[in-house]
Design a protein around this motif. Structure first.
Motif, PDB file in Angstrom:
ATOM      1  N   LYS A  52       0.967  -1.063   0.009  1.00 31.75           N
ATOM      2  CA  LYS A  52       0.065   0.153   0.027  1.00 31.75           C
ATOM      3  C   LYS A  52       0.814   1.386  -0.133  1.00 31.75           C
ATOM      4  CE  LYS A  52      -1.600   1.585   3.753  1.00 31.75           C
ATOM      5  NZ  LYS A  52      -2.490   1.704   5.068  1.00 31.75           N
ATOM      6  N   ARG A  53       1.969   1.313   0.704  1.00 27.66           N
ATOM      7  CA  ARG A  53       2.747   2.532   0.869  1.00 27.66           C
ATOM      8  C   ARG A  53       3.582   2.568  -0.437  1.00 27.66           C
ATOM      9  NH1 ARG A  53       1.681   4.475   5.197  1.00 27.66           N
ATOM     10  NH2 ARG A  53       1.516   3.617   7.346  1.00 27.66           N
ATOM     11  N   THR A  54       4.045   1.507  -1.126  1.00 32.39           N
ATOM     12  CA  THR A  54       4.687   1.645  -2.368  1.00 32.39           C
ATOM     13  C   THR A  54       3.713   2.107  -3.354  1.00 32.39           C
ATOM     14  OG1 THR A  54       6.034  -0.356  -1.738  1.00 32.39           O
ATOM     15  CG2 THR A  54       6.116  -0.006  -4.127  1.00 32.39           C
ATOM     16  N   LEU A  55       2.590   1.580  -3.422  1.00 32.37           N
ATOM     17  CA  LEU A  55       1.638   1.957  -4.472  1.00 32.37           C
ATOM     18  C   LEU A  55       1.356   3.586  -4.250  1.00 32.37           C
ATOM     19  CD1 LEU A  55      -0.198   1.794  -6.690  1.00 32.37           C
ATOM     20  CD2 LEU A  55      -1.969   0.611  -5.157  1.00 32.37           C
ATOM     21  N   ALA A  56       1.016   4.040  -3.007  1.00 30.15           N
ATOM     22  CA  ALA A  56       0.874   5.458  -2.562  1.00 30.15           C
ATOM     23  C   ALA A  56       1.927   6.289  -2.979  1.00 30.15           C
ATOM     24  CB  ALA A  56       0.674   5.390  -1.140  1.00 30.15           C
ATOM     25  N   ARG A  57       3.107   5.942  -2.748  1.00 34.44           N
ATOM     26  CA  ARG A  57       4.225   6.791  -3.456  1.00 34.44           C
ATOM     27  C   ARG A  57       4.251   6.894  -4.839  1.00 34.44           C
ATOM     28  NH1 ARG A  57       6.843   4.030   0.460  1.00 34.44           N
ATOM     29  NH2 ARG A  57       7.828   2.786  -0.672  1.00 34.44           N
ATOM     30  N   ARG A  58       3.922   5.611  -5.766  1.00 33.41           N
ATOM     31  CA  ARG A  58       3.805   5.649  -7.042  1.00 33.41           C
ATOM     32  C   ARG A  58       2.700   6.734  -7.465  1.00 33.41           C
ATOM     33  NH1 ARG A  58       6.456   2.476 -10.639  1.00 33.41           N
ATOM     34  NH2 ARG A  58       4.616   2.782 -11.735  1.00 33.41           N
ATOM     35  N   LEU A  59       1.608   6.669  -6.868  1.00 38.22           N
ATOM     36  CA  LEU A  59       0.453   7.362  -7.169  1.00 38.22           C
ATOM     37  C   LEU A  59       0.519   8.887  -6.784  1.00 38.22           C
ATOM     38  CD1 LEU A  59      -2.457   4.903  -6.200  1.00 38.22           C
ATOM     39  CD2 LEU A  59      -1.646   5.360  -8.625  1.00 38.22           C
ATOM     40  N   GLY A  60       1.758   9.344  -5.929  1.00 38.06           N
ATOM     41  CA  GLY A  60       1.911  10.555  -5.694  1.00 38.06           C
ATOM     42  C   GLY A  60       1.206  10.941  -4.276  1.00 38.06           C
ATOM     43  N   LEU A  61       0.896   9.959  -3.519  1.00 35.14           N
ATOM     44  CA  LEU A  61      -0.011  10.317  -2.432  1.00 35.14           C
ATOM     45  C   LEU A  61       1.339  10.694  -1.252  1.00 35.14           C
ATOM     46  CD1 LEU A  61      -2.785   7.781  -2.311  1.00 35.14           C
ATOM     47  CD2 LEU A  61      -2.910   9.991  -2.897  1.00 35.14           C
ATOM     48  N   MET A  62       2.389  10.090  -1.336  1.00 33.21           N
ATOM     49  CA  MET A  62       3.312  10.405  -0.259  1.00 33.21           C
ATOM     50  C   MET A  62       4.698  10.445  -1.061  1.00 33.21           C
ATOM     51  SD  MET A  62       3.045   6.594   1.428  1.00 33.21           S
ATOM     52  CE  MET A  62       3.647   7.191   2.937  1.00 33.21           C
ATOM     53  N   ALA A  63       5.544  11.172  -0.067  1.00 29.81           N
ATOM     54  CA  ALA A  63       6.887  11.296  -0.699  1.00 29.81           C
ATOM     55  C   ALA A  63       7.713  10.221  -0.567  1.00 29.81           C
ATOM     56  CB  ALA A  63       7.595  12.589  -0.149  1.00 29.81           C
ATOM     57  N   ALA A  64       8.733   9.816  -1.369  1.00 26.48           N
ATOM     58  CA  ALA A  64       9.263   8.678  -1.134  1.00 26.48           C
ATOM     59  C   ALA A  64      10.018   8.390   0.272  1.00 26.48           C
ATOM     60  CB  ALA A  64      10.696   8.375  -2.281  1.00 26.48           C
ATOM     61  N   GLN A  65      10.372   9.463   1.036  1.00 27.41           N
ATOM     62  CA  GLN A  65      10.960   9.318   2.156  1.00 27.41           C
ATOM     63  C   GLN A  65      10.096   9.216   3.234  1.00 27.41           C
ATOM     64  OE1 GLN A  65      14.180   8.952   2.243  1.00 27.41           O
ATOM     65  NE2 GLN A  65      14.253   9.335  -0.084  1.00 27.41           N
ATOM     66  N   GLU A  66       8.869   9.433   3.165  1.00 25.04           N
ATOM     67  CA  GLU A  66       7.829   9.465   4.157  1.00 25.04           C
ATOM     68  C   GLU A  66       7.805   7.956   5.081  1.00 25.04           C
ATOM     69  OE1 GLU A  66       4.035  11.094   4.002  1.00 25.04           O
ATOM     70  OE2 GLU A  66       4.606  12.273   2.496  1.00 25.04           O
ATOM     71  N   HIS A  67       8.096   6.867   4.381  1.00 23.22           N
ATOM     72  CA  HIS A  67       7.920   5.725   5.120  1.00 23.22           C
ATOM     73  C   HIS A  67       9.121   5.308   5.877  1.00 23.22           C
ATOM     74  CE1 HIS A  67      10.557   4.731   1.676  1.00 23.22           C
ATOM     75  NE2 HIS A  67      10.578   3.553   2.299  1.00 23.22           N
ATOM     76  N   ARG A  68      10.324   6.210   5.929  1.00 25.46           N
ATOM     77  CA  ARG A  68      11.506   5.612   6.684  1.00 25.46           C
ATOM     78  C   ARG A  68      11.334   6.091   8.014  1.00 25.46           C
ATOM     79  NH1 ARG A  68      15.480   6.835   1.874  1.00 25.46           N
ATOM     80  NH2 ARG A  68      15.173   4.873   0.432  1.00 25.46           N
ATOM     81  N   ALA A  69      11.842   5.306   9.032  1.00 24.84           N
ATOM     82  CA  ALA A  69      11.941   5.831  10.460  1.00 24.84           C
ATOM     83  C   ALA A  69      12.988   6.699  10.542  1.00 24.84           C
ATOM     84  CB  ALA A  69      11.988   4.607  11.188  1.00 24.84           C
TER      85      ALA A  69
END
Length: 113
Positions: free
Chosen positions: A94-111
């Protein structure tokens, strides 16, 4: 971050790419995506390009229902939750797809350490 999808085909392509990428190396995922999209473009099932029956069924469903899924996605107030309800899309995908769809920045998922 990429631009949001403009068509149902773009949306479905992003979802299918995320499914193909799940639990495999990037090169294997890209190759599977290319084969699936080729099969779908010919009007065939994704099973021609993808051996995993569960993923192939999910890909066929996304492609078959792409117009409705895209309209529902656009109308959704919580797009991340919507993505989680797509076939074969789990928490990481879901997070990978959200980045591809422009919903979140590529770095948002990193702790942050």
């Amino acid at each position: 971050m990429t631009a949001p999808p403009e068509t149902a085909e773009d949306f479905a392509g992003h979802v299918i790419f995320a499914i193909c990428q799940a639990s495999v190396t990037p090169s294997v995922g890209r190759r599977a995506h290319e084969q699936c999209m080729r099969a779908l473009a010919m009007g065939a099932t994704a099973r021609l390009g993808f051996r995993h029956p569960g993923k192939a069924d999910a890909i066929d469903r996304v492609w078959r229902e792409r117009d409705r899924l895209f309209a529902d996605y656009l109308a959704s107030n919580d797009k991340l939750s919507f993505l989680a309800n797509l076939p074969w899309i789990g928490p990481v995908t879901k997070r990978t797809l959200a980045r591809r769809l422009g919903l979140m920045a590529a770095q948002e998922h990193r702790a942050v350490a």
